[in-house]
Design a protein around this motif. Structure first.
Motif, PDB file in Angstrom:
ATOM      1  N   THR A   6       0.867  -1.164   0.000  1.00 21.61           N
ATOM      2  CA  THR A   6       0.000   0.000   0.000  1.00 21.61           C
ATOM      3  C   THR A   6       0.910   1.221   0.000  1.00 21.61           C
ATOM      4  OG1 THR A   6      -0.105   0.268   2.403  1.00 21.61           O
ATOM      5  CG2 THR A   6      -1.665  -1.299   1.404  1.00 21.61           C
ATOM      6  N   GLN A   7       0.313   2.370   0.149  1.00 19.76           N
ATOM      7  CA  GLN A   7       1.115   3.595   0.142  1.00 19.76           C
ATOM      8  C   GLN A   7       2.172   3.588   1.243  1.00 19.76           C
ATOM      9  OE1 GLN A   7      -1.229   7.153   0.457  1.00 19.76           O
ATOM     10  NE2 GLN A   7       0.548   8.498   0.350  1.00 19.76           N
ATOM     11  N   ARG A 113      -7.977  -2.796   3.429  1.00 19.26           N
ATOM     12  CA  ARG A 113      -8.436  -2.492   2.065  1.00 19.26           C
ATOM     13  C   ARG A 113      -7.656  -3.309   1.040  1.00 19.26           C
ATOM     14  NH1 ARG A 113      -9.277   4.043   2.775  1.00 19.26           N
ATOM     15  NH2 ARG A 113     -11.481   3.908   3.362  1.00 19.26           N
ATOM     16  N   ALA A 114      -6.351  -3.425   1.236  1.00 17.75           N
ATOM     17  CA  ALA A 114      -5.534  -4.227   0.314  1.00 17.75           C
ATOM     18  C   ALA A 114      -5.921  -5.698   0.380  1.00 17.75           C
ATOM     19  CB  ALA A 114      -4.049  -4.046   0.641  1.00 17.75           C
ATOM     20  N   VAL A 115      -6.213  -6.178   1.561  1.00 18.33           N
ATOM     21  CA  VAL A 115      -6.588  -7.580   1.740  1.00 18.33           C
ATOM     22  C   VAL A 115      -7.953  -7.856   1.106  1.00 18.33           C
ATOM     23  CG1 VAL A 115      -7.258  -9.262   3.507  1.00 18.33           C
ATOM     24  CG2 VAL A 115      -5.122  -7.974   3.743  1.00 18.33           C
ATOM     25  N   LEU A 116      -8.902  -6.939   1.286  1.00 17.11           N
ATOM     26  CA  LEU A 116     -10.210  -7.125   0.650  1.00 17.11           C
ATOM     27  C   LEU A 116     -10.076  -7.139  -0.870  1.00 17.11           C
ATOM     28  CD1 LEU A 116     -12.512  -4.848   2.836  1.00 17.11           C
ATOM     29  CD2 LEU A 116     -12.509  -7.359   2.747  1.00 17.11           C
ATOM     30  N   ARG A 117      -9.270  -6.248  -1.403  1.00 19.70           N
ATOM     31  CA  ARG A 117      -9.041  -6.211  -2.850  1.00 19.70           C
ATOM     32  C   ARG A 117      -8.501  -7.565  -3.321  1.00 19.70           C
ATOM     33  NH1 ARG A 117      -7.121  -1.644  -3.093  1.00 19.70           N
ATOM     34  NH2 ARG A 117      -4.990  -2.103  -2.474  1.00 19.70           N
ATOM     35  N   GLN A 118      -7.522  -8.101  -2.601  1.00 17.53           N
ATOM     36  CA  GLN A 118      -6.977  -9.407  -2.958  1.00 17.53           C
ATOM     37  C   GLN A 118      -8.059 -10.484  -2.878  1.00 17.53           C
ATOM     38  OE1 GLN A 118      -4.867 -11.669  -0.080  1.00 17.53           O
ATOM     39  NE2 GLN A 118      -3.440 -12.510  -1.578  1.00 17.53           N
TER      40      GLN A 118
END
Length: 185
Positions: A6-7, A113-118
């Motif tokens: 992430t950022q 958020r990154a985990v949900l996207r994955q």
């Protein structure tokens, strides 16, 4: 097993040198206040082994979270199969645990958020759940910020805690891939 970035964060696979920081976090009463008890070193190491095995068995799990600017475990965030029987299982849940020195900085939200996207794009999951005790307002607020909806009909008594235990009652949140996609178009 790839990393997620992430950022500000790197979500990466586990290493042996993560175990002491993980154990310190799991022994912290502030971090563990919504769990039945703090963990001993052996209990924490056993949990880490189960997380690593989940990755091996399923290709996903609880990632080690570290800040890109300063490596080292600050917590764990990821997906896992719900490991007990309930009316909503089988299911995959998202979970997080950050060391208290890293709370209120947006790290859990950013990593989740990154985990949900994955979960919805790479893994093709139709739905992801989250649950906690009613008193854990910060975790519920994070679930809501992620777009998860409280399923009041799905609230449950955690089967791994004895009847009458103060932490037995849990609230259930859900997020479908369709709802996630609509929010990210």
């Amino acid at each position: 097993m790839n990393e997620l970035q992430t950022q500000r964060l790197i979500l990466r696979p586990w290493r042996e040198d993560d175990l002491p920081a993980f154990a310190a976090m799991n022994a912290n009463p502030e971090v563990m206040r919504h769990f039945p008890a703090c963990m001993s070193l052996d209990e924490s190491d056993a949990l880490a082994r189960r997380i690593i095995q989940h990755f091996a068995d399923h290709g996903f799990g609880q990632w080690v979270v570290e800040r890109a600017a300063q490596p080292g475990l600050i917590g764990v965030v990821g997906l896992q199969h719900v490991s007990f029987s309930a009316p909503f299982t089988p299911a995959v849940e998202i979970g997080w645990r950050l060391d208290s020195s890293h709370w209120r900085q947006g790290y859990a939200l950013e990593a989740a958020r990154a985990v949900l996207r994955q979960g919805f794009t790479e893994l093709g999951l139709e739905q992801i759940l989250a649950f906690t005790v009613p008193a854990n307002r910060p975790s519920q607020a994070l679930m809501q910020r992620l777009g998860m909806q409280h399923d009041r009909q799905g609230d449950f008594q955690h089967p791994r805690l004895p009847v009458g235990h103060a932490l037995r009652r849990h609230v259930l949140y859900r997020l479908t891939r369709e709802h996630w996609q609509q929010a990210h178009e």
